[in-house]
Design an enzyme around this catalytic site. Structure first.
Site, PDB file in Angstrom:
ATOM      1  N   ASP A 261      44.932  30.393  56.958  1.00 36.90           N
ATOM      2  CA  ASP A 261      45.249  29.532  58.050  1.00 36.90           C
ATOM      3  C   ASP A 261      44.155  28.718  58.092  1.00 36.90           C
ATOM      4  OD1 ASP A 261      47.066  28.654  60.158  1.00 36.90           O
ATOM      5  OD2 ASP A 261      45.436  29.158  61.517  1.00 36.90           O
TER       6      ASP A 261
ATOM      7  N   GLU B 297      46.498  27.010  53.336  1.00 46.92           N
ATOM      8  CA  GLU B 297      47.103  26.177  54.240  1.00 46.92           C
ATOM      9  C   GLU B 297      45.937  25.120  54.172  1.00 46.92           C
ATOM     10  OE1 GLU B 297      48.682  24.929  58.411  1.00 46.92           O
ATOM     11  OE2 GLU B 297      46.973  26.080  57.969  1.00 46.92           O
TER      12      GLU B 297
END
Length: 557
Positions: free
Chosen positions: A231, A290
């Site tokens: 993330d 990401e």
């Protein structure tokens, strides 16, 4: 409901090594895999509390096997106050009771491996929860003390320190800084949070942060996971001195230009270290970034041979329904990743964006679904790896009429960040039955976000066996992709100039031609080959064929 975090540094010593399941064996599996994103909270509820959980995921694994995917990616299920759907982690080594326990995680990994599925889990290294023991210690510590070195604490600006340290804005809206209160009640230092105030950013200049996350990764690798989706992989390192951006509405700049808090070159040293760690384990464990980068070339830096294996291609996700623009994005994406020897990933939807069946619906929901089905066939025909977001295989639209009192996206409650409507793509998916919750949970009670009354015809049960359904289209396309191993090769070409009219995108692969008609009208073209699969009925003649509006077809050559 949460449990008290356990101490950082714990290892899964209570789980005997012999019981830790091994991943399925296949070399370079990640280069052409179809990976299914499971938003755990909204996938399947095993205990009837209205919230999806790990047991529910395990029970529904046969759906993923029948769909034909290679792996599943699980969104965070760690101990968390749930200020941002679990992306505010209080303990990286424990399962939040909302989703089960550590034994449930191990059982899910083992069951997936037995079925030939790999398991990727989320790791959230840019920030922790404000309930994490480290941040609690930081608040109790003194300015300049070692507890605060793990985060970005700074004195405020102005004569009384009442102004934030810089002009950075939270992605969720408002300042990216919150001021603390000293033990004596006086105003204290400010801390950085690029997202919600409950998500303080870690300072990766602190060696202890590196050591802790190495240990966290090893913990889950030892439990058998096959990789990590990282993330905010572009945000862990901030520019020295934390300089002002000089612009308002900074959330709109993400992915359009480099910012002092995103896509800094220093993140690549972290990812290289993590690649070495992943390579030290058997079974080709992978890292997936990401990363919002302003160009395909910047994104390719994250997947150099000694860094991560994949990075999400948000340029493709954000591409409008236009044949020329799609071709440009495909070509530039493939060229950038080829320059570093990496595969390109393709994705149309995820838990943070409006579902593509709704994004493509300029005139009507029916148009959006036609385009979504066509886009799925295009995506599955491209070289590289594909990500499918849960429910897109059912043709689910965005739920746009959720009542305000049901929403839980933290950006919804803050004025000027993201649009704050991410809940619409997170509504629990329908499995069976004629009314909510459509088999999502066993007790028949309401799900944590209300499902539309119109979703009965979109359930897995309703679509199974219907050759015209979106579910069967996905199943057939993924099966064909698997049966045509040459599609795993990187070769891609263009047909001869003038072979197709403007508005029609044709992609030539080994043994296959994929034709996408982005026009709102039927188009007649020369017959490319033998029809294999189409998203809408094609009029197939001996010499020419008529491609329906907003459709895609695969042709064997």
């Amino acid at each position: 409901m949460t449990q008290e975090p356990t101490a950082p540094g714990r290892t899964p010593a209570d789980i005997p090594p012999a019981t830790r399941p091994a991943a399925p064996a296949a070399r370079d599996w990640w280069r052409h895999a179809v990976i299914y994103q499971v938003y755990v909270r909204s996938f399947a509820d095993s205990d009837g509390d209205g919230v999806g959980d790990l047991r529910g995921v395990r029970e529904r694994l046969p759906h993923l096997v029948r769909l034909g995917v290679d792996a599943l990616w699980l969104t965070p299920f760690y101990t968390s106050p749930q200020a941002d759907g679990g992306y505010d982690v209080a303990d990286y080594r424990a399962v939040d009771p909302l989703f089960g326990d550590l034994a449930d995680a191990q059982d899910l990994i083992g069951a997936a491996h037995e079925l030939g599925l790999r398991v990727i889990v989320d790791v959230v290294p840019n920030h922790t929860s404000d309930r994490h023991p480290w941040f609690r210690a930081a608040l109790a510590g003194r300015p300049g003390g070692p507890e605060r070195a793990r985060y970005h604490f700074r004195p405020g600006r102005g004569p009384d320190g009442s102004l934030p340290p810089n002009d950075w804005q939270s992605v969720f809206g408002g300042p990216a800084w919150t001021r603390t209160t000293n033990p004596d009640g006086t105003p204290g230092e400010w801390y950085l949070h690029l997202f919600a105030p409950e998500q303080p950013d870690l300072d990766w200049d602190c060696p202890e942060v590196h050591q802790e996350f190495d240990a966290v990764l090893r913990f889950w690798l030892d439990l058998g996971v096959d990789g990590f989706r990282i993330d905010v992989a572009h945000g862990m390192v901030k520019a020295p001195g934390l300089p002002d951006v000089g612009h308002l509405e900074q959330a709109r700049l993400i992915g359009a230009q480099r910012l002092p808090f995103f896509d800094q070159d220093g993140v690549h040293a972290i990812h290289r270290a993590w690649r070495r760690l992943l390579d030290s384990y058997p079974g080709e464990r992978i890292g997936v970034a990401e990363a919002w980068a302003p160009s395909p070339e910047r994104l390719a830096l994250y997947v150099r041979p000694d860094e991560l294996h994949q990075a999400f291609n948000f340029q493709f996700l954000r591409c409008p329904w236009d044949a020329a623009r799609m071709r440009q994005v495909i070509d530039s994406s493939l060229a950038a990743t080829a320059s570093v020897g990496a595969p390109t990933t393709w994705v149309l939807s995820n838990h943070d964006v409006v579902r593509h069946a709704t994004r493509y619906a300029e005139d009507s929901p029916e148009q959006g679904l036609r385009r979504a089905r066509a886009a799925a066939l295009l995506m599955l025909a491209l070289p590289g790896s594909v990500y499918v977001y849960q429910g897109e295989e059912l043709g689910l639209p965005e739920v746009t009429d959720l009542p305000d009192e049901a929403r839980q996206d933290p950006a919804f409650f803050r004025g000027d960040g993201q649009d704050g409507f991410r809940d619409g793509c997170r509504v629990p998916i329908p499995w069976s039955g004629t009314e909510p919750p459509y088999g999502f949970g066993p007790a028949g009670g309401p799900s944590w976000l209300p499902q539309p009354d119109s979703w009965a015809k979109l359930s897995v049960a309703a679509q199974t066996g219907d050759p015209d359904s979106t579910l069967e289209l996905y199943r057939t396309a993924i099966a064909l992709r698997r049966r045509l191993p040459e599609l795993a090769e990187p070769e891609i070409g263009l047909p001869e100039a003038g072979a197709y009219p403007p508005g029609v995108l044709a992609v030539v692969r080994p043994g296959l031609v994929c034709t996408l008609n982005t026009l709102g009208t039927e188009v007649e073209v020369a017959r490319p080959g033998r029809l294999l699969l189409a998203s809408a009925p094609v009029v197939d003649g001996e010499v020419t064929v008529r491609l329906p509006a907003d459709s895609c077809a695969w042709w064997a050559i």
